[in-house]
Design a protein around this motif. Structure first.
Motif, PDB file in Angstrom:
ATOM      1  N   MET A  87      64.748  41.549  47.144  1.00 38.84           N
ATOM      2  CA  MET A  87      65.029  41.224  45.741  1.00 38.84           C
ATOM      3  C   MET A  87      65.487  39.791  45.522  1.00 38.84           C
ATOM      4  O   MET A  87      65.491  39.316  44.385  1.00 38.84           O
ATOM      5  N   THR A  88      65.847  39.076  46.585  1.00 40.55           N
ATOM      6  CA  THR A  88      66.225  37.684  46.372  1.00 40.55           C
ATOM      7  C   THR A  88      65.117  36.728  46.798  1.00 40.55           C
ATOM      8  O   THR A  88      64.834  35.759  46.112  1.00 40.55           O
ATOM      9  N   GLU A  89      64.487  37.009  47.931  1.00 43.66           N
ATOM     10  CA  GLU A  89      63.550  36.040  48.490  1.00 43.66           C
ATOM     11  C   GLU A  89      62.099  36.342  48.136  1.00 43.66           C
ATOM     12  O   GLU A  89      61.305  35.441  47.944  1.00 43.66           O
ATOM     13  N   ILE A  90      61.748  37.601  48.123  1.00 50.50           N
ATOM     14  CA  ILE A  90      60.327  37.925  48.061  1.00 50.50           C
ATOM     15  C   ILE A  90      59.870  38.223  46.647  1.00 50.50           C
ATOM     16  O   ILE A  90      58.850  37.718  46.194  1.00 50.50           O
ATOM     17  N   ALA A  91      60.613  39.030  45.938  1.00 48.35           N
ATOM     18  CA  ALA A  91      60.205  39.341  44.570  1.00 48.35           C
ATOM     19  C   ALA A  91      61.400  39.257  43.633  1.00 48.35           C
ATOM     20  O   ALA A  91      61.914  40.271  43.166  1.00 48.35           O
ATOM     21  N   PRO A  92      61.869  38.031  43.374  1.00 45.56           N
ATOM     22  CA  PRO A  92      63.085  37.879  42.563  1.00 45.56           C
ATOM     23  C   PRO A  92      62.948  38.519  41.184  1.00 45.56           C
ATOM     24  O   PRO A  92      63.903  39.049  40.636  1.00 45.56           O
ATOM     25  N   LYS A  93      61.743  38.484  40.637  1.00 48.49           N
ATOM     26  CA  LYS A  93      61.542  39.035  39.296  1.00 48.49           C
ATOM     27  C   LYS A  93      61.695  40.549  39.304  1.00 48.49           C
ATOM     28  O   LYS A  93      62.485  41.106  38.533  1.00 48.49           O
ATOM     29  N   ALA A  94      60.960  41.204  40.187  1.00 45.71           N
ATOM     30  CA  ALA A  94      61.075  42.653  40.313  1.00 45.71           C
ATOM     31  C   ALA A  94      62.491  43.033  40.733  1.00 45.71           C
ATOM     32  O   ALA A  94      63.036  44.047  40.300  1.00 45.71           O
ATOM     33  N   GLY A  95      63.100  42.189  41.563  1.00 45.59           N
ATOM     34  CA  GLY A  95      64.466  42.436  42.017  1.00 45.59           C
ATOM     35  C   GLY A  95      65.429  42.492  40.854  1.00 45.59           C
ATOM     36  O   GLY A  95      66.200  43.433  40.712  1.00 45.59           O
ATOM     37  N   ARG A  96      65.327  41.472  39.982  1.00 49.97           N
ATOM     38  CA  ARG A  96      66.239  41.415  38.846  1.00 49.97           C
ATOM     39  C   ARG A  96      65.985  42.542  37.868  1.00 49.97           C
ATOM     40  O   ARG A  96      66.888  43.102  37.297  1.00 49.97           O
ATOM     41  N   LYS A  97      64.697  42.844  37.692  1.00 48.96           N
ATOM     42  CA  LYS A  97      64.358  43.794  36.629  1.00 48.96           C
ATOM     43  C   LYS A  97      64.462  45.250  37.051  1.00 48.96           C
ATOM     44  O   LYS A  97      64.762  46.116  36.245  1.00 48.96           O
ATOM     45  N   ILE A  98      64.160  45.547  38.319  1.00 50.73           N
ATOM     46  CA  ILE A  98      64.094  46.940  38.755  1.00 50.73           C
ATOM     47  C   ILE A  98      65.191  47.286  39.759  1.00 50.73           C
ATOM     48  O   ILE A  98      65.959  48.226  39.559  1.00 50.73           O
ATOM     49  N   LEU A  99      65.275  46.501  40.827  1.00 50.85           N
ATOM     50  CA  LEU A  99      66.200  46.863  41.898  1.00 50.85           C
ATOM     51  C   LEU A  99      67.664  46.719  41.484  1.00 50.85           C
ATOM     52  O   LEU A  99      68.485  47.578  41.780  1.00 50.85           O
ATOM     53  N   GLN A 100      67.964  45.616  40.782  1.00 49.16           N
ATOM     54  CA  GLN A 100      69.355  45.378  40.392  1.00 49.16           C
ATOM     55  C   GLN A 100      69.916  46.531  39.544  1.00 49.16           C
ATOM     56  O   GLN A 100      70.961  47.085  39.869  1.00 49.16           O
ATOM     57  N   ARG A 178      57.086  31.710  54.762  1.00 50.79           N
ATOM     58  CA  ARG A 178      58.232  32.333  54.126  1.00 50.79           C
ATOM     59  C   ARG A 178      59.015  33.189  55.130  1.00 50.79           C
ATOM     60  O   ARG A 178      60.242  33.154  55.180  1.00 50.79           O
ATOM     61  N   TRP A 179      58.285  33.942  55.929  1.00 50.22           N
ATOM     62  CA  TRP A 179      58.976  34.806  56.877  1.00 50.22           C
ATOM     63  C   TRP A 179      59.732  33.996  57.920  1.00 50.22           C
ATOM     64  O   TRP A 179      60.855  34.319  58.303  1.00 50.22           O
ATOM     65  N   GLN A 180      59.122  32.899  58.381  1.00 48.37           N
ATOM     66  CA  GLN A 180      59.809  32.044  59.356  1.00 48.37           C
ATOM     67  C   GLN A 180      61.066  31.437  58.740  1.00 48.37           C
ATOM     68  O   GLN A 180      62.088  31.291  59.408  1.00 48.37           O
ATOM     69  N   THR A 181      60.970  31.102  57.463  1.00 46.43           N
ATOM     70  CA  THR A 181      62.134  30.542  56.773  1.00 46.43           C
ATOM     71  C   THR A 181      63.239  31.587  56.648  1.00 46.43           C
ATOM     72  O   THR A 181      64.406  31.314  56.915  1.00 46.43           O
ATOM     73  N   ILE A 182      62.849  32.810  56.300  1.00 42.97           N
ATOM     74  CA  ILE A 182      63.848  33.864  56.137  1.00 42.97           C
ATOM     75  C   ILE A 182      64.492  34.214  57.467  1.00 42.97           C
ATOM     76  O   ILE A 182      65.705  34.232  57.609  1.00 42.97           O
ATOM     77  N   SER A 183      63.659  34.463  58.476  1.00 37.19           N
ATOM     78  CA  SER A 183      64.214  34.947  59.735  1.00 37.19           C
ATOM     79  C   SER A 183      64.906  33.825  60.507  1.00 37.19           C
ATOM     80  O   SER A 183      65.896  34.058  61.194  1.00 37.19           O
ATOM     81  N   GLY A 184      64.394  32.592  60.383  1.00 37.18           N
ATOM     82  CA  GLY A 184      64.961  31.516  61.182  1.00 37.18           C
ATOM     83  C   GLY A 184      66.147  30.826  60.534  1.00 37.18           C
ATOM     84  O   GLY A 184      67.007  30.297  61.227  1.00 37.18           O
TER      85      GLY A 184
END
Lengths: 281, 274
Positions: A87-100, A178-184
């Motif tokens: 919800m923060t890195e991958i789908a901020p929009k869906a995160g804010r609207k649905i997950l939050q 993106r994944w390398q940025t997140i994991s690293g």
């Protein structure tokens, strides 16, 4: 005015600590129970003297609480951090609207409802899948996992959110995916916050009483089998507090258990403080 | 009030063309009719600008004129901003990199970028440099060589060689920025984009960055966004003046600063702006 409320808070906290500690230490001071007895696995408060009783060993429950709390953290930790990353890195929009909002609703559901759902859905399901009674460690872990998930998600999301944007830009500009940025990088920088989230989740699971008590089976057994009934400190306290005589040894031993719970929670809170302080360095 | 949605009409100031048709240097990168929209905002308007090989091109102009936006198109960093549309061509060696089929991570290895605020990772100096090369596989021995080489090129080696494995965050601002440049050149890019790399630094550190840019152009093609016109005059071979998303004038720096062809450029350079 604020000063007054601060003092009220502090006085309440310390009088609580004093009250629980004095009650909890009482059985040991009066010699009714020894520490060795208390930390043994022999539980038989209603056994007669001829049968060697009464016995007040709380080891099964202490371990039970630990197992349930750690077990649910093992499930909810990765799940919660994963959801927070999503919800923060991958789908901020869906995160804010649905997950939050979903997370906020999960927080608002009373624990008795979780327990009830566990009792009517999870316990029978486990019973039909594994053929045991259904009540037990696994049922407790599942119910608690769902309960602590929102805590872990929201605190993790805050931690990930506070990772400076420059770090991400720098990483992308170097050709990282993106994944390398997140994991690293992102997880690394957010790590203290993520640890805090999991520890707070454990603390919450440790202190939860009602929902656990409804699905765990409540027998005085060691909690080393996922499908066998067992007990936790909280479930023993809630079940027996009303049925024991004030001032009796049995009643005081329950206070001792409450003291153990309090100490464990204190240790977890201190652990969070320690993690947070390390972050500032 | 009625919402004003005027269809975009391009009113050429330079015909959108570089004035340097007589330039004989090879072109490393070139934009053709580049347009950028942030949502409804038309941030870059029909810009045609070449970057010549092994030169420094300075992008100047007032805040919000689109120079940073333009720079961020060149390595597709605008992809990260939702609602951004980039139209037109960006040619690098005949390939249009503004194309959805382009492998963006691969592209960014060839076109490095350094940002306004130094952004070293919360890792050691050594780890900062090998972070990206390691993603593509690099032996331990090569790593050590690469770290020394990159740090030497940015003049940091003598300052930090004894503490390669300490945190990069302990470095001064200027050192951090040079580390970020070292990190970028460790990827062996062809082009380096610098987005106001010295604006957060003190004068001494700024001087070092400027010297460094002069040295690096022997090996790389450089585009630098700057607010500081003296800086542009000192370090660049070419200067492009942007205003309101348009490329007003692009010329050799010595020509543009002495003899600007456009009145707008002259007004900006002499401070009679606005």
């Amino acid at each position: 005015m604020t000063l007054v409320s601060a003092w009220v808070l502090i006085i309440t906290l310390f009088s609580l600590l004093y009250f629980i500690a004095s009650k909890g230490i009482a059985p040991f001071l009066h010699g009714e129970v020894t520490l060795a007895d208390f930390f043994s696995g022999n539980w038989g408060p209603s056994l007669s003297a001829e049968q060697g009783g009464p016995q007040y060993g709380a080891l099964d429950f202490i371990l039970g609480s630990l197992m349930v709390a750690l077990g649910s953290a093992v499930i909810s930790g990765p799940l919660g951090i994963g959801a927070a990353l999503f919800m923060t890195e991958i789908a901020p929009k869906a995160g804010r609207k649905i997950l939050q909002p979903a997370v906020e609703i999960l927080v608002g559901i009373p624990s008795v409802v979780y327990g009830f759902i566990g009792l009517t859905l999870i316990v029978p399901a486990l019973r039909s899948i594994f053929g045991e009674v259904g009540f037990g460690l696994l049922a407790g872990i599942i119910v608690l996992s769902v309960m602590i998930l929102p805590t872990i998600i929201s605190i993790s999301a805050d931690a990930i959110h506070s990772v400076p944007q420059g770090i991400r830009e720098g990483s992308y500009a170097l050709g990282a995916t993106r994944w390398q940025t997140i994991s690293g990088l992102v997880i690394r920088v957010a790590q203290p916050g993520l640890l805090t989230a999991v520890v707070l989740g454990i603390a919450r699971a440790f202190g939860e009483a009602l929902a656990v008590q409804m699905v765990i089976g409540n027998t005085a057994d060691l909690p080393f089998h996922l499908l066998k009934p067992m007990s936790t400190l909280t479930s023993v306290i809630t079940l027996n507090m009303g049925n024991t005589v004030q001032g009796s040894t049995y009643n005081n031993v329950l206070w001792s258990m409450a003291l153990i719970l309090l100490l464990m929670t204190l240790i977890l809170i201190l652990a969070i403080r320690f993690i947070a302080r390390r972050r500032e360095v | 009030m009625e919402k004003l949605i005027t269809p975009f009409r391009f009113q050429p100031k330079t015909d959108g063309r570089s004035l340097l048709t007589d330039e004989t240097r090879p072109i490393q990168l070139e934009t053709l009719d580049l347009d950028v929209y942030y949502g409804e905002k038309h941030a870059i308007k029909q810009v045609n600008l070449p970057l010549y090989q092994n030169t420094v091109t300075a992008l100047i102009g007032p805040s919000g004129c689109g120079k940073s936006t333009f720079l961020r198109c060149l390595n597709r960093m605008n992809d990260m901003i939702p609602g951004t549309r980039v139209m037109g061509k960006i040619l690098v060696e005949g390939v249009n990199i503004n194309d959805s089929r382009i492998n963006v991570t691969q592209l960014r290895r060839q076109i490095g970028m350094v940002f306004q605020r130094p952004n070293p990772f919360a890792k050691s100096i050594y780890e900062n440099i090998v972070f990206a090369p390691r993603l593509y596989g690099i032996s331990k021995k090569e790593q050590e060589k690469l770290v020394e080489e990159s740090l030497r090129k940015t003049g940091l080696w003598d300052e930090v060689k004894d503490r390669l494995h300490t945190s990069a965050l302990a470095l001064s601002g200027g050192q951090q920025q040079r580390l970020c440049i070292a990190r970028a050149i460790a990827m062996k890019p062809k082009i380096i984009l610098l987005d106001e790399p010295a604006s957060a630094l003190d004068p001494v550190s700024t001087g070092k960055i400027e010297e460094l840019v002069q040295e690096l152009k022997n090996e790389f093609t450089i585009a630098i966004v700057t607010h500081n016109m003296q800086q542009a005059a000192r370090i660049s071979d070419y200067t492009a003046y942007f205003y309101m998303g348009e490329l007003i004038e692009h010329d050799r720096t010595d020509v543009l600063f002495v003899n600007p062809r456009k009145k707008e450029t002259e007004d900006y350079l002499t401070g009679r702006f606005g």
